[in-house]
Design an enzyme around this catalytic site. Structure first.
Site, PDB file in Angstrom:
ATOM      1  N   HIS A  80      37.448  16.749  56.062  1.00 22.64           N
ATOM      2  CA  HIS A  80      37.375  15.626  56.791  1.00 22.64           C
ATOM      3  C   HIS A  80      36.776  14.624  55.933  1.00 22.64           C
ATOM      4  O   HIS A  80      35.560  15.493  55.060  1.00 22.64           O
ATOM      5  CB  HIS A  80      36.569  15.616  57.937  1.00 22.64           C
ATOM      6  CG  HIS A  80      37.333  16.319  59.386  1.00 22.64           C
ATOM      7  ND1 HIS A  80      37.458  15.332  60.345  1.00 22.64           N
ATOM      8  CD2 HIS A  80      37.240  17.056  59.564  1.00 22.64           C
ATOM      9  CE1 HIS A  80      38.275  16.702  60.705  1.00 22.64           C
ATOM     10  NE2 HIS A  80      37.908  17.861  60.799  1.00 22.64           N
ATOM     11  N   THR A 102      39.272  28.545  46.661  1.00 20.11           N
ATOM     12  CA  THR A 102      38.788  27.342  46.987  1.00 20.11           C
ATOM     13  C   THR A 102      39.770  26.490  45.358  1.00 20.11           C
ATOM     14  O   THR A 102      39.642  25.166  44.994  1.00 20.11           O
ATOM     15  CB  THR A 102      37.346  26.833  46.465  1.00 20.11           C
ATOM     16  OG1 THR A 102      36.929  27.563  45.101  1.00 20.11           O
ATOM     17  CG2 THR A 102      36.789  27.206  47.412  1.00 20.11           C
ATOM     18  N   ARG A 117      36.189  34.725  42.874  1.00 23.51           N
ATOM     19  CA  ARG A 117      36.685  35.211  41.046  1.00 23.51           C
ATOM     20  C   ARG A 117      38.078  36.029  41.568  1.00 23.51           C
ATOM     21  O   ARG A 117      38.519  37.036  41.700  1.00 23.51           O
ATOM     22  CB  ARG A 117      35.686  35.438  40.530  1.00 23.51           C
ATOM     23  CG  ARG A 117      35.222  37.172  40.926  1.00 23.51           C
ATOM     24  CD  ARG A 117      33.746  37.309  40.252  1.00 23.51           C
ATOM     25  NE  ARG A 117      33.520  38.768  40.765  1.00 23.51           N
ATOM     26  CZ  ARG A 117      33.534  39.171  41.509  1.00 23.51           C
ATOM     27  NH1 ARG A 117      33.333  38.502  42.599  1.00 23.51           N
ATOM     28  NH2 ARG A 117      32.797  40.588  42.112  1.00 23.51           N
ATOM     29  N   LYS A 128      41.647  41.288  38.173  1.00 26.63           N
ATOM     30  CA  LYS A 128      42.310  42.031  38.141  1.00 26.63           C
ATOM     31  C   LYS A 128      43.515  41.555  38.000  1.00 26.63           C
ATOM     32  O   LYS A 128      44.392  40.754  38.009  1.00 26.63           O
ATOM     33  CB  LYS A 128      42.507  42.951  38.671  1.00 26.63           C
ATOM     34  CG  LYS A 128      42.062  44.458  39.090  1.00 26.63           C
ATOM     35  CD  LYS A 128      42.178  45.352  39.560  1.00 26.63           C
ATOM     36  CE  LYS A 128      41.690  46.153  39.673  1.00 26.63           C
ATOM     37  NZ  LYS A 128      42.238  47.290  40.865  1.00 26.63           N
TER      38      LYS A 128
END
Length: 205
Positions: free
Chosen positions: A122, A174, A189, A192
């Protein structure tokens, strides 16, 4: 000009058609759409299953495809109201998942439980207008073949998760996850990556 283009180009007609398909202020299509329209428009591959207690908020003006041998488990919600939802072959959508298009999920993907995959955001930056009245922004999520998304993960709009990657439980994705990687955490993050020369998964420092 196609019928779809004519409807989109005429605001009054578009509003009427939208009202006929969905009750005002709701996301779930009307019963007649679910029973008599969607089954003839959307694609369900051979051997695919949508469990009885799944909420299918799918509409005829965007695509919904479920590949052969794929399953959507109970208590999940699938919504293609703002973008296509495409699910490949042999894929499992686990219990209580929320899938909001635009989303492309590949073949042989495992989504565990309580995962949110939403290609919708939004707009919020105009402080003179309530967020609910600002425009909707979409960006396609792509989950490539052979991935495993563990329970309670959140996949945000616009990201791509590369082939044969793993997303840890509770991770918030993200940014793009490269193929053959393991991502954990909030924000996630990479910890591996598979090294093809060594033939092994290598920790990333």
């Amino acid at each position: 000009m196609s019928l779809k283009e004519k409807i989109k180009g005429n605001p009054g007609l578009k509003k009427l058609v939208h009202w006929m398909l969905i009750p005002p202020g709701e996301a779930r299509p009307r019963l007649w759409v679910r029973l008599f329209l969607n089954p003839f428009i959307h694609h369900y591959g051979k051997g695919s299953k949508v469990r009885y207690r799944t909420r299918m908020d799918v509409l005829p003006f965007n695509k919904f495809n479920l590949g052969k041998g794929s399953t959507i488990e109970s208590f999940s919600t699938v919504n293609n109201g703002v973008g296509d939802v495409i699910i490949g072959d042999g894929t499992l959508i686990g219990m209580s998942n929320v899938i909001i298009g635009p989303v492309n999920i590949g073949n042989n993907v495992i989504l565990a439980q309580n995962i949110v995959v939403s290609g919708l955001n939004h707009e919020y930056r105009n402080t003179d207008i309530a967020i609910k009245d600002q425009k909707i922004i979409t960006a396609t999520i792509t989950i490539e073949d052979d991935c495993w998304i563990a329970a309670n993960a959140v996949i945000t709009a616009g990201v791509t998760i590369g082939k044969h990657s793993v997303v840890g439980g509770g991770a918030v994705i993200t940014r793009d996850v490269p193929a053959y990687s393991v991502a954990v955490g909030n924000p996630a993050r990479i910890i591996k990556r598979f090294d093809f020369e060594m033939g092994n998964w290598i920790s990333v420092k």
